[in-house]
Every structure is written in structure tokens, then in C-alpha cells.
Design a protein around this motif. Structure first.
Motif, short mmCIF file in Angstrom:
data_model
loop_
_atom_site.label_atom_id
_atom_site.label_comp_id
_atom_site.label_asym_id
_atom_site.label_seq_id
_atom_site.Cartn_x
_atom_site.Cartn_y
_atom_site.Cartn_z
N GLU A 125 -32.62 110.38 28.67
CA GLU A 125 -32.83 110.49 27.22
C GLU A 125 -31.47 110.73 26.56
N ASN A 126 -31.46 110.60 25.26
CA ASN A 126 -30.27 110.93 24.47
C ASN A 126 -30.59 112.20 23.69
N TYR A 127 -30.10 113.33 24.16
CA TYR A 127 -30.40 114.61 23.52
C TYR A 127 -29.41 114.96 22.42
N SER A 128 -28.67 113.99 21.95
CA SER A 128 -27.94 114.15 20.69
C SER A 128 -28.79 113.60 19.56
N GLU A 129 -29.79 112.77 19.90
CA GLU A 129 -30.69 112.19 18.90
C GLU A 129 -32.10 112.75 18.98
N THR A 130 -32.52 113.16 20.16
CA THR A 130 -33.89 113.61 20.40
C THR A 130 -33.89 115.09 20.80
N GLU A 131 -34.83 115.85 20.25
CA GLU A 131 -34.99 117.26 20.64
C GLU A 131 -35.65 117.32 22.01
N PRO A 132 -35.09 118.07 22.94
CA PRO A 132 -35.75 118.25 24.23
C PRO A 132 -37.05 119.05 24.07
N THR A 133 -38.06 118.67 24.81
CA THR A 133 -39.33 119.40 24.79
C THR A 133 -39.27 120.56 25.78
N PHE A 134 -40.25 121.45 25.69
CA PHE A 134 -40.32 122.55 26.66
C PHE A 134 -40.45 121.99 28.07
N ARG A 135 -41.23 120.93 28.20
CA ARG A 135 -41.40 120.34 29.55
C ARG A 135 -40.07 119.86 30.11
N VAL A 136 -39.21 119.27 29.29
CA VAL A 136 -37.88 118.82 29.75
C VAL A 136 -37.07 120.02 30.23
N TYR A 137 -37.07 121.09 29.43
CA TYR A 137 -36.34 122.29 29.84
C TYR A 137 -36.92 122.87 31.13
N TRP A 138 -38.25 122.89 31.22
CA TRP A 138 -38.90 123.47 32.40
C TRP A 138 -38.60 122.64 33.65
N GLU A 139 -38.75 121.33 33.57
CA GLU A 139 -38.47 120.49 34.74
C GLU A 139 -37.01 120.58 35.16
N THR A 140 -36.12 120.61 34.17
CA THR A 140 -34.70 120.74 34.48
C THR A 140 -34.43 122.08 35.14
N ALA A 141 -35.00 123.14 34.60
CA ALA A 141 -34.80 124.48 35.17
C ALA A 141 -35.40 124.58 36.57
N ALA A 142 -36.58 123.99 36.76
CA ALA A 142 -37.22 124.06 38.08
C ALA A 142 -36.35 123.38 39.14
#
Length: 192
Positions: A125-142
Motif C-alpha cells: 500500500e501507499n501509506y502516504s496517501e492511505t490511512e493504515p487500518t487497525f488490522r494493518v497495524y496489528w498484522e504488522t505488529a504480529a
């Protein structure tokens, strides 16, 4: 840790622990049962090995939407950027699937001074244009926590590409808050 204690001090601590426990259970379920894991490490081999593993570095594709595939990024990195390892990330997160791209100790070309002492995760994804969702943060953290445990990496060594590269970059995007990943990893340490 002190930040977490300050946030959850007073009478609300029991409720906060209950909510975090439920989030952890949901996240564990999502990561273990809903998130698929695909291993491509036999296909994409690096000629060089990491000398140590002291950091987890988070990246994004900087391409909006789901048009970036593992093969397309591999071809771009290998043939246009000239990276001998091909795709420059150890892991790639795309649509709830964690792709293992390189073997455990492969060095990749993901962040100039950190190629030989860090394992890398790239999020589609392009997170300069799109807000990360909680799921994105959670999967990344996991995934980051799983790697941090495997290599005994402290939470503060989970870094955004922009924090480690010697050349200016916004990676993993101006809207991506790496502190949220580190906070989730710290919470996982408490509850797991």
C-alpha cells in the motif's frame, strides 16, 4: 512500558486489561487462523547472508491499492534497481497474507546501512496517501513481534525505514505511525 501504565492507570485498568486481552485473542485468531503464510524462500535466494539480526525494519510499497505483486516488485528490484537479491524484503504483507520471501538469514537490499543486520517487512500500500487500518497495524505488529522473539530484538529496535536510512525517505509512509506498531508489540509482550 511506563507509557502503557500511564494510559491504563486508575480504575480503568481492569477494563483496559480485559479489552486488550480480547484484542489479543482476536489478533491471535486472525494471525494464526485467518492470515495465510506463504513461503517463497526457495525461489528468491540472496547470495549474501546477514551478519547479525538486531532490527526489524518496516517498509511500504508506495503503490496505492493492490497492484503491487511479489513478482512485479522482484522484477523491478532485480532488473531496474539492480539488486542482486531481487525483491529487497524478507517478508511481504499483502491482503492478510504474510509472504516469506527470503531464507531466514538472507541479506537483502532494503535499507542502506541495515542490509546486513536487519530483517525487513514490506506492507502492500501507499501509506502516504492511505490511512493504515487497525488490522494493518496489528498484522504488522504480529509479524514484527514474531521476528523480534526469534532473533531476540528489543521492541525499540522495530524501526520505520525512514528512521534508519541515510537518505531521506517517508517510508513506510507519512500516515504510518511506527509507534503504534511498537506499542502493540509491547502489549503483546505483556499478554502473550
Amino acid at each position: 512500558m511506563e507509557t502503557i501504565v500511564k494510559i491504563f492507570s486508575g480504575r480503568k485498568i481492569v477494563a483496559a486489561i480485559a479489552v486488550l486481552s480480547l484484542l489479543w485473542l482476536y489478533g491471535e485468531f486472525q494471525y494464526r487462523f485467518a492470515t495465510k503464510n506463504v513461503d517463497y524462500s526457495d525461489i528468491f535466494r540472496s547470495k549474501q547472508q546477514r551478519t547479525s539480526t538486531e532490527y526489524v525494519v518496516i517498509h511500504h510499497t508506495a503503490i496505492k491499492g493492490d497492484t503491487a505483486s511479489v513478482l512485479a516488485i522482484h522484477e523491478y528490484h532485480k532488473f531496474e534497481r539492480g539488486y542482486s537479491c531481487g525483491i529487497a524484503y524478507n517478508f511481504f504483507l499483502m491482503k492478510g497474507v504474510a509472504y516469506k520471501i527470503h531464507a531466514d538469514n538472507d541479506a537483502t537490499a532494503h535499507a542502506h546501512s541495515y542490509n546486513f543486520n536487519a530483517v525487513s517487512i514490506c506492507i502492500q500500500e501507499n501509506y502516504s496517501e492511505t490511512e493504515p487500518t487497525f488490522r494493518v497495524y496489528w498484522e504488522t505488529a504480529a509479524l514484527a513481534k514474531k521476528l523480534a522473539r526469534r532473533y531476540n530484538i528489543p521492541t525499540e529496535n522495530i524501526k520505520a525505514h525512514r528512521e534508519v536510512d541515510r537518505e531521506p525517505t517517508d517510508c513506510p509512509g507519512t500516515k504510518f505511525e511506527i509507534e503504534k506498531v511498537r506499542t502493540l508489540c509491547a502489549l503483546m509482550t505483556i499478554f502473550i
